[in-house]
Design a protein around this motif. Structure first.
Motif, PDB file in Angstrom:
ATOM      1  N   UNK A   1     -39.987  22.357 -38.791  1.00 26.38           N
ATOM      2  CA  UNK A   1     -39.982  21.701 -40.101  1.00 26.38           C
ATOM      3  C   UNK A   1     -41.355  21.067 -40.312  1.00 26.38           C
ATOM      4  N   UNK A   2     -42.255  21.764 -41.005  1.00 29.07           N
ATOM      5  CA  UNK A   2     -43.601  21.215 -41.180  1.00 29.07           C
ATOM      6  C   UNK A   2     -43.617  19.826 -41.820  1.00 29.07           C
ATOM      7  N   UNK A   3     -42.683  19.543 -42.698  1.00 32.43           N
ATOM      8  CA  UNK A   3     -42.654  18.252 -43.375  1.00 32.43           C
ATOM      9  C   UNK A   3     -42.337  17.073 -42.465  1.00 32.43           C
ATOM     10  N   UNK A   4     -41.827  17.340 -41.277  1.00 30.49           N
ATOM     11  CA  UNK A   4     -41.485  16.282 -40.313  1.00 30.49           C
ATOM     12  C   UNK A   4     -42.376  16.335 -39.075  1.00 30.49           C
ATOM     13  N   UNK A   5     -43.409  17.174 -39.123  1.00 29.86           N
ATOM     14  CA  UNK A   5     -44.218  17.449 -37.938  1.00 29.86           C
ATOM     15  C   UNK A   5     -45.669  17.071 -38.189  1.00 29.86           C
ATOM     16  N   UNK A   6     -46.317  16.575 -37.135  1.00 31.54           N
ATOM     17  CA  UNK A   6     -47.738  16.264 -37.173  1.00 31.54           C
ATOM     18  C   UNK A   6     -48.430  17.015 -36.060  1.00 31.54           C
ATOM     19  N   UNK A   7     -49.651  17.388 -36.317  1.00 30.25           N
ATOM     20  CA  UNK A   7     -50.524  17.987 -35.314  1.00 30.25           C
ATOM     21  C   UNK A   7     -51.425  16.885 -34.779  1.00 30.25           C
ATOM     22  N   UNK A   8     -51.554  16.847 -33.469  1.00 27.09           N
ATOM     23  CA  UNK A   8     -52.455  15.908 -32.801  1.00 27.09           C
ATOM     24  C   UNK A   8     -53.782  16.629 -32.614  1.00 27.09           C
ATOM     25  N   UNK A   9     -54.850  16.008 -33.096  1.00 19.93           N
ATOM     26  CA  UNK A   9     -56.175  16.590 -32.935  1.00 19.93           C
ATOM     27  C   UNK A   9     -57.077  15.638 -32.154  1.00 19.93           C
ATOM     28  N   UNK A  10     -57.894  16.217 -31.299  1.00 21.01           N
ATOM     29  CA  UNK A  10     -58.914  15.484 -30.561  1.00 21.01           C
ATOM     30  C   UNK A  10     -60.239  16.161 -30.894  1.00 21.01           C
ATOM     31  N   UNK A  11     -61.148  15.403 -31.457  1.00 19.56           N
ATOM     32  CA  UNK A  11     -62.425  15.985 -31.860  1.00 19.56           C
ATOM     33  C   UNK A  11     -62.266  17.086 -32.882  1.00 19.56           C
ATOM     34  N   UNK A  12     -61.244  16.984 -33.719  1.00 23.30           N
ATOM     35  CA  UNK A  12     -61.004  17.979 -34.760  1.00 23.30           C
ATOM     36  C   UNK A  12     -60.306  19.241 -34.279  1.00 23.30           C
ATOM     37  N   UNK A  13     -59.973  19.317 -32.999  1.00 26.48           N
ATOM     38  CA  UNK A  13     -59.337  20.507 -32.435  1.00 26.48           C
ATOM     39  C   UNK A  13     -57.873  20.229 -32.089  1.00 26.48           C
ATOM     40  N   UNK A  14     -57.046  21.242 -32.191  1.00 22.27           N
ATOM     41  CA  UNK A  14     -55.625  21.165 -31.860  1.00 22.27           C
ATOM     42  C   UNK A  14     -55.447  20.703 -30.420  1.00 22.27           C
ATOM     43  N   UNK A  15     -54.668  19.636 -30.231  1.00 15.16           N
ATOM     44  CA  UNK A  15     -54.428  19.096 -28.888  1.00 15.16           C
ATOM     45  C   UNK A  15     -52.950  18.923 -28.603  1.00 15.16           C
ATOM     46  N   UNK A  16     -52.104  18.953 -29.641  1.00 17.63           N
ATOM     47  CA  UNK A  16     -50.679  18.758 -29.433  1.00 17.63           C
ATOM     48  C   UNK A  16     -49.957  18.627 -30.759  1.00 17.63           C
ATOM     49  N   UNK A  17     -48.707  18.197 -30.653  1.00 17.87           N
ATOM     50  CA  UNK A  17     -47.887  18.043 -31.847  1.00 17.87           C
ATOM     51  C   UNK A  17     -46.730  17.100 -31.544  1.00 17.87           C
ATOM     52  N   UNK A  18     -46.099  16.649 -32.620  1.00 18.83           N
ATOM     53  CA  UNK A  18     -44.916  15.813 -32.506  1.00 18.83           C
ATOM     54  C   UNK A  18     -44.159  15.906 -33.821  1.00 18.83           C
ATOM     55  N   UNK A  19     -42.843  15.819 -33.749  1.00 17.57           N
ATOM     56  CA  UNK A  19     -42.005  15.794 -34.945  1.00 17.57           C
ATOM     57  C   UNK A  19     -41.140  14.544 -34.902  1.00 17.57           C
ATOM     58  N   UNK A  20     -40.912  13.976 -36.057  1.00 21.68           N
ATOM     59  CA  UNK A  20     -40.040  12.818 -36.203  1.00 21.68           C
ATOM     60  C   UNK A  20     -39.178  13.092 -37.416  1.00 21.68           C
ATOM     61  N   UNK A  21     -37.920  13.431 -37.154  1.00 20.96           N
ATOM     62  CA  UNK A  21     -37.016  13.892 -38.193  1.00 20.96           C
ATOM     63  C   UNK A  21     -35.885  12.897 -38.388  1.00 20.96           C
ATOM     64  N   UNK A  22     -35.673  12.445 -39.646  1.00 20.08           N
ATOM     65  CA  UNK A  22     -34.506  11.587 -39.876  1.00 20.08           C
ATOM     66  C   UNK A  22     -33.225  12.400 -39.698  1.00 20.08           C
ATOM     67  N   UNK A  23     -32.187  11.768 -39.148  1.00 19.28           N
ATOM     68  CA  UNK A  23     -30.924  12.496 -39.025  1.00 19.28           C
ATOM     69  C   UNK A  23     -30.279  12.616 -40.404  1.00 19.28           C
TER      70      UNK A  23
END
Length: 152
Positions: free
Chosen positions: A49-71
């Motif tokens: 669900x892109x609307x509940x997900x964030x990309x973690x960037x370090x120095x402008x580069x992809x480093x990870x991700x996390x999602x926080x979705x309301x139930x």
């Protein structure tokens, strides 16, 4: 602590996130006898669900991700798909991201700050969650279900 930024995910991020998931979870899933290279990626694609997900960037580069979705009932949030690439682990990024997301939940008042997650049994990530006040709610043969912020 490494400098990092969160940006909203887009549909175009799904393959990079699916690949990161497969790499990060492989050791734990193999230990649990559950690793399937196709399935680990497809489960992410199916629930992305892109609307509940964030990309973690370090120095402008992809480093990870996390999602926080309301139930569905708005009583809590689910923390999901929290992966940081191995080259970025141990640098405070996971702690920083988790702290920021929990502050948002507390500040927004959604679910009175209640956040739930599940982590694979034996995963070192469990220690991070415990440092932030998550406690075990239930366990099965594969997952440990944790919660933070339940009213007393």
């Amino acid at each position: 602590m490494a400098d990092w930024e969160l940006r909203p995910a887009s549909a175009a991020d799904v393959e990079a996130i699916a690949e990161l998931r497969a790499v990060v979870l492989r050791g734990d899933l193999e230990r649990l006898g559950r690793y399937d290279a196709r399935r680990v990626r497809q489960r992410l694609r199916d629930g992305f669900e892109p609307g509940c997900t964030w990309v973690i960037e370090v120095g402008g580069a992809f480093a990870g991700c996390v999602a926080l979705r309301p139930d569905a009932d708005g009583r809590c949030h689910w923390l999901e798909h929290f992966y940081v690439g191995a080259q970025h682990q141990g640098r405070g990024i996971g702690s920083g991201v988790l702290g920021e997301l929990l502050e948002r939940c507390d500040r927004d008042g959604v679910g009175v700050g209640v956040v739930r997650l599940n982590v694979l049994r034996g995963s070192p990530a469990r220690r991070l969650y415990e440092r932030y006040g998550f406690v075990v709610e239930a366990e099965d043969a594969v997952d440990v279900f944790m919660v933070r912020g339940l009213p007393a």
